[in-house]
Structures are given as structure tokens and as C-alpha cells.
Design an enzyme around this catalytic site. Structure first.
Site, PDB file in Angstrom:
ATOM      1  N   PHE A 106       0.896  -1.393   0.034  1.00 17.25           N
ATOM      2  CA  PHE A 106       0.151  -0.224  -0.011  1.00 17.25           C
ATOM      3  C   PHE A 106       0.807   1.050   0.230  1.00 17.25           C
ATOM      4  O   PHE A 106       0.341   2.492  -0.194  1.00 17.25           O
ATOM      5  CB  PHE A 106      -1.229   0.216   1.106  1.00 17.25           C
ATOM      6  CG  PHE A 106      -0.129   0.125   2.913  1.00 17.25           C
ATOM      7  CD1 PHE A 106       0.481  -0.377   3.359  1.00 17.25           C
ATOM      8  CD2 PHE A 106      -0.101   1.854   3.330  1.00 17.25           C
ATOM      9  CE1 PHE A 106       0.885  -0.259   4.801  1.00 17.25           C
ATOM     10  CE2 PHE A 106      -0.409   2.034   3.943  1.00 17.25           C
ATOM     11  CZ  PHE A 106       1.086   1.141   4.876  1.00 17.25           C
ATOM     12  N   LYS A 107       2.122   1.259   0.295  1.00 16.70           N
ATOM     13  CA  LYS A 107       3.040   2.359   0.686  1.00 16.70           C
ATOM     14  C   LYS A 107       3.313   3.212  -0.342  1.00 16.70           C
ATOM     15  O   LYS A 107       3.299   4.037  -1.025  1.00 16.70           O
ATOM     16  CB  LYS A 107       3.546   1.888   1.054  1.00 16.70           C
ATOM     17  CG  LYS A 107       4.285   0.708   2.184  1.00 16.70           C
ATOM     18  CD  LYS A 107       4.213   2.438   3.609  1.00 16.70           C
ATOM     19  CE  LYS A 107       4.008   1.090   4.680  1.00 16.70           C
ATOM     20  NZ  LYS A 107       3.796   2.492   5.406  1.00 16.70           N
ATOM     21  N   ASP A 108       2.744   2.053  -2.116  1.00 13.79           N
ATOM     22  CA  ASP A 108       3.113   2.988  -3.412  1.00 13.79           C
ATOM     23  C   ASP A 108       2.038   4.435  -3.797  1.00 13.79           C
ATOM     24  O   ASP A 108       2.942   5.059  -3.941  1.00 13.79           O
ATOM     25  CB  ASP A 108       2.887   1.868  -4.747  1.00 13.79           C
ATOM     26  CG  ASP A 108       3.999   1.084  -4.642  1.00 13.79           C
ATOM     27  OD1 ASP A 108       5.343   1.040  -4.441  1.00 13.79           O
ATOM     28  OD2 ASP A 108       3.129  -0.466  -4.501  1.00 13.79           O
TER      29      ASP A 108
END
Ligand SMILES: Cc1ncc(COP(=O)(O)O)c(C=O)c1O
Ligand SMILES: N[C@@H](CCOP(=O)(O)O)C(=O)O
Length: 431
Positions: A106-108
Site C-alpha cells: 500500500f505504500k506505493d
């Protein structure tokens, strides 16, 4: 929009200053001076809106005129260049899959948005910066990918030696160019402390123009709220929404709470953790007691001093009573997490990663007493990122997306250092 420090010892700053400073000089965290609200007709029409338009509406409320509409729309579109599917795992239980970006976590979303905002301002003013980022596994790769080859920006990733998955390490250590990885003899909390201490050292901060790409940076937090709005848009007609967030540093959950304050009708947030249960314990006892983290199979959530706790406190006006109503907290050990991955895979064919499984467990626990709600857990990383843990659990190979397999074939390059400022300074001197 102006941003204040949660410690209130420094003046308010613009969005640009907040994202370049990363951390205010008084060691607080930046927060928007007011949490903007969205009008009722936005929520009435949200089901017919495109993801990019929803995200633009949210982002523009926090950024105002500092980035012109055309540029901000471009930033949002480039950030969200992949799908955010919502998959029904069981009747009334949905997985929000946030791992379809380039580094499979999800960090993208946050890292790509931050990279583009910083680049926008850097290009305008020819500013050079050094990004310091601490990672327990996923942030480092997303930041490396977001900033790879970006002019005027150097990135130093600090990760805890021996405490991240094999493929996560391959991702962080193989970018090259302007991305350097340091393997720290310590924990994620040590890495995070090294970053924060460097920011508080005025001389270092100014010499290298240090900025942060962790969720202490507001430009990481704002985009992490987009997908809560998207979830509501997709599921709004089904019933009361409850959302379980597998949590470590609590940036993801804080972004959801900001969304809720903007008017997003999410009925309940659930903070699900592994045995590093500092926030669930606080919700029970009212005592916030950071402690050294314990290693688990959901390693990216092995955080003993969750930095966004102080933002959560601000959201609830420092009231423990209000926070424990607004956020329900549950914690799970590795045994039940592994059993859940295996069990759900056997029953439904849906493969969760260990972080998503912690989220699923918290959701199920809450829904025992609220069976008519519509439940969503965040699936925060692709199970193949944790193949070394997941494969023995399901006794089967996990298919690796080509974009991960590509990292696995490269050669690791990292500098091993002690968890001290002196060692970090030596690395900075090589820039
Ligand atoms: C896969 C995964 N899940 C959950 C988390 C926890 O998110 P947060 O630190 O925002 O609480 C992380 C790390 O941040 C992660 O990498
Ligand atoms: N779990 C994170 C830890 C850092 O989190 P951040 O969201 O505060 O940057 C990781 O995977 O690195």
C-alpha cells in the site's frame, strides 16, 4: 492550508514547508490547522465519480492553491496508475487490495504522491534534498521506486538487519543510482529514531536539506486517505461500513481518521496489530507505553513506538474516552495469524498475507457483535512479498508477480552500520 506542529512550539507553515521539513523542529508532527470537510453532495454523488476525481477533491482541500489544479490532477493520476480492487472474501467481508502498485504494498500510493509533490516544488525552485527513510520492510521499496532517478533527490533507506523478508530486502537494496540502502544493526524503532534525531540536528538538516518519506511526512498521509473514500464509493449502498486496518506505525489508520473527520461515513475503525500492541493496550488502559518491538511474521508492523499515535490523539482532541470509542483495537500472535492465512485459503481460495490476516482477524472479532455491518479489511501487501512465511503455512508455492521476481534476480548492495548518529553521518558524507 497551514500546518501546525502537535508540540505547538514552532510557527505554522505552508504545505510546501511541511513536506520539505518532514518533521517540525520541536519534534512534533505536522497536522492541518483545520481538517477540511467535504460537502454533502460530494458524498451523494461519490458512487458515480472516478477514483482520480475523488482523490483530487480530497487532496485539493489539504493543498489549496500551492499546487495548481492541472498539476495536482496530474500528480493524482500518476500516483494512482494501478487498480485498487475490492474483493468479497466471505459474505459481507471485503478485502481492499492495496498491493497492485509497482512494489506490491500500500505504500506505493503515499510514496508516489510524495515523490511527485516534492519534484513539483524542487523543479520550480531548483531545490536539492536528501530523503531519509526508516523502513520495517515496505516503505523503503516504495520510496526507492517513487524517487528512482529523480533529479536533485538522494534517498537513504535505513532498515533493520535480519528483520525484513528476503524479497523486501532485495527490493530495497537493488535500486542503485540515487537510492542507497543501509542495513542497521538494530530494530525498526532504532532506524526511526536515527531519522528523527538527524532531523533535530540543525546542522545536519541544513547541510543535506534532509526530508522524510515516512508517514511523519504529511504528503504521505494525505494520499493514504484516498482509498477509504474509494471504498465508501464502491460499497456505500450495502450498509454500515466498518474498516479494519492492520497497523504498525499507524499512518494508514490516521489517514482513515482524517477522511472520517472530512465527513466520510465510516461507522467504525478497527486497529488490528500483531503482538506489538501498544495502541490496542492504550485503548484499554489509557496508558501509552512504547516498548522495544518483538519480531513477528507480519514484520512490517513490528513497531514499538508508533509515531502517528500523537496525530491520532489530535484527531480525538487528546481524549482517551473518545479515541476508544472511535477506534477499536485488537492484537494477535503469529500462531493465530498463520492459522488464519491457512484456514481462509483452504475455505475460500483467498490468499492473504500475514498483515492482511491480522486485519481480517480484527474485523471478524468486531463483527461478532455487529453482524449486520459491511466489513472491509485492508490487504496491505502481496502475499508473495512474504513467501518465506506464507509458503510453509499453505504448503504451496506462492506465485510471484513478475515485478517482484525481477527484484529477486538483482544483486544486493547495502552498507551495514550501527544504530548511531555517527554512523549515519558517515553515510551522509559520502553523498
Ligand atoms: C504490509 C504492511 N501492512 C501494514 C503496515 C502498517 O501500516 P502503518 O505503519 O501505516 O500502521 C505496514 C507498514 O507500514 C506494512 O508494510
Ligand atoms: N511498516 C513500515 C514502517 C514505516 O512506516 P511509515 O508508514 O511510517 O513510513 C514499513 O514497511 O517500512
Amino acid at each position: 492550508m497551514k500546518y501546525y506542529s502537535t508540540n505547538r512550539q514552532v510557527p505554522e507553515v505552508s504545505y510546501e514547508e511541511a513536506i520539505f521539513n518532514g518533521l517540525p523542529d520541536d519534534n512534533g508532527l505536522y497536522m492541518p490547522e483545520t481538517i477540511p470537510t467535504l460537502p454533502a453532495d460530494f458524498f451523494e454523488n461519490i458512487g458515480d465519480m472516478k477514483l482520480h476525481d475523488i482523490a483530487y477533491e480530497v487532496a485539493s482541500r489539504f493543498i489549496g492553491e500551492e499546487i495548481p489544479e492541472k498539476e495536482l490532477r496530474r500528480i493524482v493520476e500518476e500516483t494512482l496508475s494501478f487498480d485498487l480492487p475490492i474483493v468479497e472474501v466471505e459474505k459481507g467481508i471485503y478485502s481492499l487490495e492495496l498491493y497492485h502498485g509497482p512494489t506490491c504494498a500500500f505504500k506505493d500510493v503515499g510514496a508516489r504522491f510524495l515523490a511527485r509533490c516534492l519534484s513539483y516544488f524542487s523543479a520550480k525552485e531548483g531545490k536539492k534534498s536528501t530523503i531519509l527513510v526508516a523502513t520495517s520492510g515496505d516503505t523503503g521499496a516504495a520510496v526507492g521506486s517513487g524517487f528512482y532517478g529523480v533529479e536533485n533527490i538522494e534517498v537513504i533507506i535505513l532498515y533493520p538487519k535480519g528483520k525484513i523478508s528476503k524479497i523486501q530486502e532485495q527490493q530495497l537494496t537493488t535500486f542503485g543510482k540515487n537510492i542507497q540502502a543501509c542495513e542497521v544493526r538494530g530494530t525498526f524503532d532504532d532506524c526511526q529514531k536515527m531519522v528523527k534525531d538527524a532531523f533535530l540536528n540543525k546542522e545536519l538538516k541544513e547541510k543535506y536539506n534532509l526530508t522524510s518519506a515516512n508517514s511523519i511526512n504529511m504528503a504521505r498521509l494525505i494520499p493514504q486517505s484516498f482509498y477509504y473514500f474509494w471504498t465508501y464509493a464502491m460499497l456505500k449502498d450495502m450498509g454500515d461500513l466498518v474498516v479494519s486496518v492492520p497497523s504498525g506505525n499507524f499512518g494508514n489508520l490516521t489517514a482513515g481518521l482524517l477522511g472520517q473527520k472530512m465527513g466520510l461515513p465510516i461507522k467504525q475503525f478497527i486497529a488490528s496489530t500483531n503482538v506489538n500492541d501498544i495502541v490496542p493496550s492504550y485503548l484499554t488502559s489509557g496508558q501509552f507505553e512504547p516498548r522495544p518491538s518483538t519480531s513477528t511474521i507480519s514484520n512490517a508492523m513490528d513497531v514499538g513506538n508508533p509515531s502517528n499515535f500523537y496525530r491520532m490523539k489530535e484527531v480525538f482532541g487528546s481524549s482517551w474516552e473518545d479515541m476508544k470509542e472511535g477506534v477499536k483495537g485488537y492484537a494477535y500472535d503469529d500462531k493465530i495469524t498463520a492459522e488464519t492465512v491457512a484456514d481462509i485459503y483452504r475455505k475460500t481460495d483467498y490468499l492473504m498475507d500475514p498483515h492482511g490476516a491480522v486485519g481480517y482477524l480484527g474485523l471478524k472479532e468486531y463483527m461478532k457483535d455487529h453482524p449486520n455491518s459491511i466489513g472491509v479489511f485492508l490487504e496491505t501487501a502481496h502475499p508473495a512479498k512474504f513467501g518465506d512465511v506464507v509458503e510453509p503455512i499453505i504448503k504451496q508455492e506462492v506465485e510471484m508477480p513478475e515485478r517482484l521476481a525481477e527484484f529477486a534476480r538483482r544483486t544486493k548492495v547495502s552498507t551495514e552500520i550501527d544504530a548511531t548518529q555517527e554512523e549515519l553521518k558517515k553515510v551522509l558524507e559520502t553523498l
